[in-house]
Every structure is written in C-alpha cells, then in structure tokens.
Design a protein around this motif. Structure first.
Motif, PDB file in Angstrom:
ATOM      1  N   ARG A  47      37.308  46.122  54.059  1.00  0.00           N
ATOM      2  CA  ARG A  47      36.228  47.014  54.476  1.00  0.00           C
ATOM      3  C   ARG A  47      35.292  47.411  53.343  1.00  0.00           C
ATOM      4  O   ARG A  47      34.186  47.897  53.589  1.00  0.00           O
ATOM      5  N   ASP A  48      35.733  47.221  52.120  1.00  0.00           N
ATOM      6  CA  ASP A  48      34.859  47.543  50.993  1.00  0.00           C
ATOM      7  C   ASP A  48      35.366  46.819  49.757  1.00  0.00           C
ATOM      8  O   ASP A  48      36.580  46.583  49.614  1.00  0.00           O
ATOM      9  N   ILE A  49      34.445  46.436  48.882  1.00  0.00           N
ATOM     10  CA  ILE A  49      34.790  45.815  47.599  1.00  0.00           C
ATOM     11  C   ILE A  49      34.009  46.537  46.514  1.00  0.00           C
ATOM     12  O   ILE A  49      32.786  46.675  46.603  1.00  0.00           O
ATOM     13  N   ARG A  50      34.723  46.990  45.492  1.00  0.00           N
ATOM     14  CA  ARG A  50      34.078  47.715  44.392  1.00  0.00           C
ATOM     15  C   ARG A  50      34.461  47.069  43.058  1.00  0.00           C
ATOM     16  O   ARG A  50      35.594  46.588  42.894  1.00  0.00           O
ATOM     17  N   ILE A  51      33.540  47.048  42.142  1.00  0.00           N
ATOM     18  CA  ILE A  51      33.790  46.527  40.796  1.00  0.00           C
ATOM     19  C   ILE A  51      33.471  47.637  39.802  1.00  0.00           C
ATOM     20  O   ILE A  51      32.402  48.256  39.878  1.00  0.00           O
ATOM     21  N   ALA A  52      34.392  47.883  38.879  1.00  0.00           N
ATOM     22  CA  ALA A  52      34.179  48.946  37.893  1.00  0.00           C
ATOM     23  C   ALA A  52      34.717  48.497  36.540  1.00  0.00           C
ATOM     24  O   ALA A  52      35.674  47.722  36.453  1.00  0.00           O
ATOM     25  N   THR A  53      34.094  49.006  35.483  1.00  0.00           N
ATOM     26  CA  THR A  53      34.541  48.728  34.120  1.00  0.00           C
ATOM     27  C   THR A  53      35.587  49.775  33.713  1.00  0.00           C
ATOM     28  O   THR A  53      35.405  50.972  33.941  1.00  0.00           O
ATOM     29  N   THR A  54      36.697  49.309  33.129  1.00  0.00           N
ATOM     30  CA  THR A  54      37.759  50.203  32.667  1.00  0.00           C
ATOM     31  C   THR A  54      37.930  50.026  31.164  1.00  0.00           C
ATOM     32  O   THR A  54      37.288  49.178  30.538  1.00  0.00           O
ATOM     33  N   GLU A  55      38.829  50.844  30.576  1.00  0.00           N
ATOM     34  CA  GLU A  55      39.066  50.748  29.142  1.00  0.00           C
ATOM     35  C   GLU A  55      39.681  49.408  28.754  1.00  0.00           C
ATOM     36  O   GLU A  55      39.534  48.954  27.623  1.00  0.00           O
ATOM     37  N   THR A  56      40.363  48.789  29.671  1.00  0.00           N
ATOM     38  CA  THR A  56      41.060  47.533  29.352  1.00  0.00           C
ATOM     39  C   THR A  56      40.339  46.303  29.882  1.00  0.00           C
ATOM     40  O   THR A  56      40.776  45.192  29.637  1.00  0.00           O
ATOM     41  N   GLY A  57      39.262  46.490  30.632  1.00  0.00           N
ATOM     42  CA  GLY A  57      38.553  45.333  31.172  1.00  0.00           C
ATOM     43  C   GLY A  57      37.747  45.693  32.399  1.00  0.00           C
ATOM     44  O   GLY A  57      37.037  46.699  32.417  1.00  0.00           O
ATOM     45  N   THR A  58      37.893  44.906  33.447  1.00  0.00           N
ATOM     46  CA  THR A  58      37.148  45.114  34.697  1.00  0.00           C
ATOM     47  C   THR A  58      38.136  45.169  35.856  1.00  0.00           C
ATOM     48  O   THR A  58      39.080  44.379  35.912  1.00  0.00           O
ATOM     49  N   ARG A  59      37.901  46.089  36.765  1.00  0.00           N
ATOM     50  CA  ARG A  59      38.786  46.236  37.925  1.00  0.00           C
ATOM     51  C   ARG A  59      37.994  45.994  39.207  1.00  0.00           C
ATOM     52  O   ARG A  59      36.905  46.551  39.401  1.00  0.00           O
ATOM     53  N   VAL A  60      38.560  45.153  40.082  1.00  0.00           N
ATOM     54  CA  VAL A  60      38.004  44.909  41.405  1.00  0.00           C
ATOM     55  C   VAL A  60      38.943  45.549  42.427  1.00  0.00           C
ATOM     56  O   VAL A  60      40.148  45.291  42.410  1.00  0.00           O
ATOM     57  N   VAL A  61      38.398  46.377  43.307  1.00  0.00           N
ATOM     58  CA  VAL A  61      39.204  47.074  44.306  1.00  0.00           C
ATOM     59  C   VAL A  61      38.747  46.640  45.693  1.00  0.00           C
ATOM     60  O   VAL A  61      37.554  46.739  46.025  1.00  0.00           O
ATOM     61  N   LEU A  62      39.695  46.194  46.507  1.00  0.00           N
ATOM     62  CA  LEU A  62      39.430  45.842  47.893  1.00  0.00           C
ATOM     63  C   LEU A  62      40.079  46.895  48.789  1.00  0.00           C
ATOM     64  O   LEU A  62      41.290  47.116  48.714  1.00  0.00           O
ATOM     65  N   ASP A  63      39.288  47.558  49.605  1.00  0.00           N
ATOM     66  CA  ASP A  63      39.826  48.497  50.581  1.00  0.00           C
ATOM     67  C   ASP A  63      40.198  47.725  51.838  1.00  0.00           C
ATOM     68  O   ASP A  63      39.355  47.044  52.439  1.00  0.00           O
ATOM     69  N   LEU A  64      41.475  47.843  52.256  1.00  0.00           N
ATOM     70  CA  LEU A  64      41.992  47.083  53.384  1.00  0.00           C
ATOM     71  C   LEU A  64      42.386  47.999  54.528  1.00  0.00           C
ATOM     72  O   LEU A  64      42.782  49.151  54.316  1.00  0.00           O
ATOM     73  N   SER A  65      42.321  47.474  55.733  1.00  0.00           N
ATOM     74  CA  SER A  65      42.764  48.226  56.896  1.00  0.00           C
ATOM     75  C   SER A  65      44.279  48.208  57.032  1.00  0.00           C
ATOM     76  O   SER A  65      44.852  49.045  57.743  1.00  0.00           O
ATOM     77  N   ALA A  66      44.946  47.260  56.368  1.00  0.00           N
ATOM     78  CA  ALA A  66      46.405  47.133  56.431  1.00  0.00           C
ATOM     79  C   ALA A  66      46.862  46.345  55.207  1.00  0.00           C
ATOM     80  O   ALA A  66      46.065  45.640  54.580  1.00  0.00           O
ATOM     81  N   PRO A  67      48.133  46.442  54.831  1.00  0.00           N
ATOM     82  CA  PRO A  67      48.622  45.621  53.712  1.00  0.00           C
ATOM     83  C   PRO A  67      48.463  44.142  54.031  1.00  0.00           C
ATOM     84  O   PRO A  67      48.525  43.733  55.200  1.00  0.00           O
ATOM     85  N   ALA A  68      48.263  43.330  53.011  1.00  0.00           N
ATOM     86  CA  ALA A  68      48.059  41.895  53.221  1.00  0.00           C
ATOM     87  C   ALA A  68      48.696  41.108  52.085  1.00  0.00           C
ATOM     88  O   ALA A  68      48.637  41.509  50.913  1.00  0.00           O
ATOM     89  N   ARG A  69      49.301  40.001  52.422  1.00  0.00           N
ATOM     90  CA  ARG A  69      49.797  39.080  51.405  1.00  0.00           C
ATOM     91  C   ARG A  69      48.610  38.444  50.691  1.00  0.00           C
ATOM     92  O   ARG A  69      47.558  38.201  51.295  1.00  0.00           O
ATOM     93  N   HIS A  70      48.791  38.195  49.420  1.00  0.00           N
ATOM     94  CA  HIS A  70      47.686  37.614  48.663  1.00  0.00           C
ATOM     95  C   HIS A  70      48.230  36.818  47.491  1.00  0.00           C
ATOM     96  O   HIS A  70      49.407  36.929  47.129  1.00  0.00           O
ATOM     97  N   GLN A  71      47.356  36.029  46.906  1.00  0.00           N
ATOM     98  CA  GLN A  71      47.682  35.336  45.667  1.00  0.00           C
ATOM     99  C   GLN A  71      46.406  35.181  44.852  1.00  0.00           C
ATOM    100  O   GLN A  71      45.309  35.104  45.401  1.00  0.00           O
TER     101      GLN A  71
END
Length: 410
Positions: free
Chosen positions: A33-57
């Motif tokens: 439902r949403d994808i966000r990209i942000a800079t952190t102290e250790t690098g870059t973080r991508v966050v995916l907001d999901l409607s339910a848990p999902a298997r991924h690789q």
C-alpha cells in the motif's frame, strides 16, 4: 473404439481444466500500500507497508548492479517513490505466481538485509529493506546478504561454457507494399516501427546473455506466418511485434500491449494439427506426428496454454514499463487473435507503441529520442521477465543461480 475416444477426450478436458484453473485468476495474499525510501545513519532504508505478512526474498545482481526484492502473492497498490541515495532507478514487475518484483538499480557495490515487522497499533505490517554501502556497518537486527562471485559473462553473443544467449525475435510490423497506418503528416507506420525495432535490437544486444534478431531489417513485405516461422528458425525464446495503431478518433493516444486470445489459440491449434508437416516442429521438442488425434490436441493445447500464460506475464512487465514513460491507452494487457501471436511454442506479444492517427503521438514517433525511449521501456519489461524466467541452459539462468545468496522468510 467409441468408448476409448470418449475416455481420451474426458482425460484431455480434465488436463486442460486443471491447467486453466491454475492460470485463470490471480489470488493475492497481501497488498503493498505504500513504499518509502529514507536515508539512515548506516545507509538507505526502503519500507513497504503491507496489508498482511508476506513471504519474500532479496538478492543482488550485477551488470548493471541492482537489488531484486520478490514479494510472494502480492500486488502493488502504491506509486513508486523517487529514487534517492544509492538507488538510481526503481521499477516493478509481475512474477508468474501472482507475486510482485521490485528492482532497485544502485550506484555501486552494496550489501542488503531484510526484516519483517508485524502490525502494531496504527502501524501496518512492514517489509524493511536496508541497503548499506562498502565499509558501512550492517543495520542492526538483520542478516546481511552479500553476493557470491558472479560467473563472468562475455559481451559476445556466442555459446559458451556458461550457456547460450536468450533469443528475442523483434518483428517490425508491415513493410514493402503494406505501409500500415499513416498519420496526418504522412508518417508511415512501417517506417517508424522499423526504427523502433532496430533501436530495441541494439539495446537487447548490449545486454550480456541476450541477443535480438529482426524478422525484417528493411522496407520489404513479409507474410504474417513467415514472421513467426523466422522466429522459430532463430530458436527465439520470445517474440515481440512492434506496431503503431490508428483509429478514426484523432484524440485517442497512448500505448497498448496484446497477447493471443483463447479464440485465436483454438483456431491456430486446429491449423497446426491439420498441417501434418509442421507436427514435429515445436521448439519445445514435443513431437506430434506419432500421436493419435486426441493426444495431439492435448499436447498442443498444453503448449499453447503455457505460451499464453508466459506471454501475459512478459506483456504485463512491458506495459508497466511503457506506462512509466507516457500515456498508456489500455491499463491492462489486451487479448486478440493476431496471426503473428499464434505460435503455440513461443511466448509472443504485440506492442502498439502509439496512435499514429493522433497528432502528438505521430510527432513523437518521428523523433529518434522518443523512439529510443520506447525501445528502452520495452527492453526493461523484457529484461524483468527473463530475470525470473530465464530458460534453462542460458547464460542468464546460470548467472541468476550464482549471482548472490538469497534469503527467504517463511
């Protein structure tokens, strides 16, 4: 004898129903439902907001450097964010089993880690992708995944120890005495689609492990069935026909992508079975001329069903790539009985790049820069398809297997 034929037909119908049940309709476990990209102290973080848990690789690929994130049984309901940090480009695609693939092109060597956070309070389920560059500490509470040494791929398009090239047949529509559609300024479809096809061929041939062949490389006429025969002789893994549509309403514009319809598949299966000399010519090695008629129909239907299913996945990736560079006339892949799509053994699509009857589309089709953009978008969709569906025995399949450790959360 009648009982035997009836039983054979019942078996045939059962097999086809089982296959069609597997490809008839997508089922999704989660929505992104949403994808966000942000800079952190250790690098870059991508966050995916999901409607339910999902298997991924997640895994890494080279040439160009990119991160691939596959989310099983999920669909994208959000717009892709702008690239930032080490990410230079972000695109999405569809996996064969109703999954979502996100591809992040990155500037340099990176390491990656993923984690899954369950919903709590107002926060939804979140899939976290952390990206860190050389020398940076890995993000906490995650497992770093670094690529293994990739198999070296030679740019030359020739068989090697690591496998053969993937072959894409690029078909420029019309030609010779058949000019195709014409625009108000006199632009002819046969001319502009040949230029797009040549640009697409050049882009494909730049990609190690891929090779393009043109069904025509000049202004001459080729029959529709001869086009598919040339693709088969080249042992093509994918057939892409390039066109520019026209319609009475000059206001209509945009691109669309087609694959074969079930009606077209049925008529083509009948033609193949009638032409006995073609019965052993399927690229997949299915020999039909020594089978009884009922079994012939079953085997050919199996091949055609698989071909249409693969075509739909590849075409969907191309359509999404075209949508990223301009207006798409049809938001979903269309199905029709185009003769050039009726090969039962080669996944095939027809790309209507634009409406040449529209003044703005005709102007853009006349510009080499825009034709190159079209070619690059089509290539992007093709590449995304073969990242998941590289045929066995190809160099891309060998590289895919060895191009990095994978992680999977169950």
């Amino acid at each position: 004898m009648m009982e035997k034929v009836f039983l054979g037909k019942r078996i045939a119908v059962s097999l086809l129903l089982a296959i069609l049940a597997g490809v008839s309709g997508p089922t999704f476990a989660a929505e992104v439902r949403d994808i966000r990209i942000a800079t952190t102290e250790t690098g870059t973080r991508v966050v995916l907001d999901l409607s339910a848990p999902a298997r991924h690789q997640a895994f890494l690929l080279d040439d160009p450097r990119r991160i691939v994130l596959d989310v099983a049984r999920s669909t994208l309901r959000a717009k892709l964010p702008a690239a930032e940090g080490p990410i230079t480009q972000l695109r999405s695609g569809t996996l064969p089993n109703n999954g979502l693939r996100l591809v992040f092109e990155v500037k340099g060597p990176v390491s990656i880690a993923t984690s899954m956070l369950t919903a709590s309070g107002d926060a939804s389920h979140r899939l976290i992708l952390d990206i860190s560059g050389p020398g940076a500490a890995s993000p906490a509470k995650t497992v770093a995944v670094t690529p293994a040494a990739p198999i070296a791929i030679r740019p030359a398009h020739a068989p090697s120890e690591s496998g053969r090239d993937i072959i894409i047949a690029v078909d420029a529509g019309h030609g010779g005495v058949d000019p195709g559609a014409s625009g108000r300024r006199g632009t002819r479809e046969k001319d502009v689609v040949l230029e797009v096809a040549k640009a697409l061929m050049a882009r494909i041939n730049q990609e190690p492990g891929m090779k393009a062949v043109l069904t025509r490389d000049g202004d001459y006429f080729i029959s529709l069935q001869e086009r598919t025969l040339r693709a088969r002789r080249a042992k093509a893994d994918l057939f892409v026909s390039i066109h520019a549509d026209a319609i009475a309403n000059p206001e209509v514009s945009g691109s669309s992508v087609y694959v074969l319809s079930d009606r077209g598949a049925t008529s083509e299966a009948a033609r193949w079975l009638a032409e006995r000399e073609n019965a052993a010519d399927l690229k997949g090695g299915i020999k039909l001329d020594d089978k009884d008629p009922v079994l012939q129909g079953v085997l050919l239907d199996l091949s055609q069903t698989a071909s249409i299913s693969a075509s739909m996945v590849a075409a969907d990736n191309v359509l999404k790539a075209l949508d990223s560079i301009g207006e798409v006339r049809k938001p979903r892949v269309q199905q029709a009985g185009f003769v050039v799509l009726k090969s039962p053994d080669i996944p095939s699509m027809l790309v209507e790049t634009a409406f040449i009857s529209n003044r703005d589309d005709e102007r853009k089709l006349s510009q080499p820069v825009h034709r190159a953009r079209l070619a690059n978008a089509i290539f992007s969709g093709i590449e995304l398809y073969f990242q998941v569906n590289a045929p066995d025995g190809t160099r891309l399949a060998a590289t895919r297997r060895s191009a990095g450790a994978q992680i999977e959360l169950r």
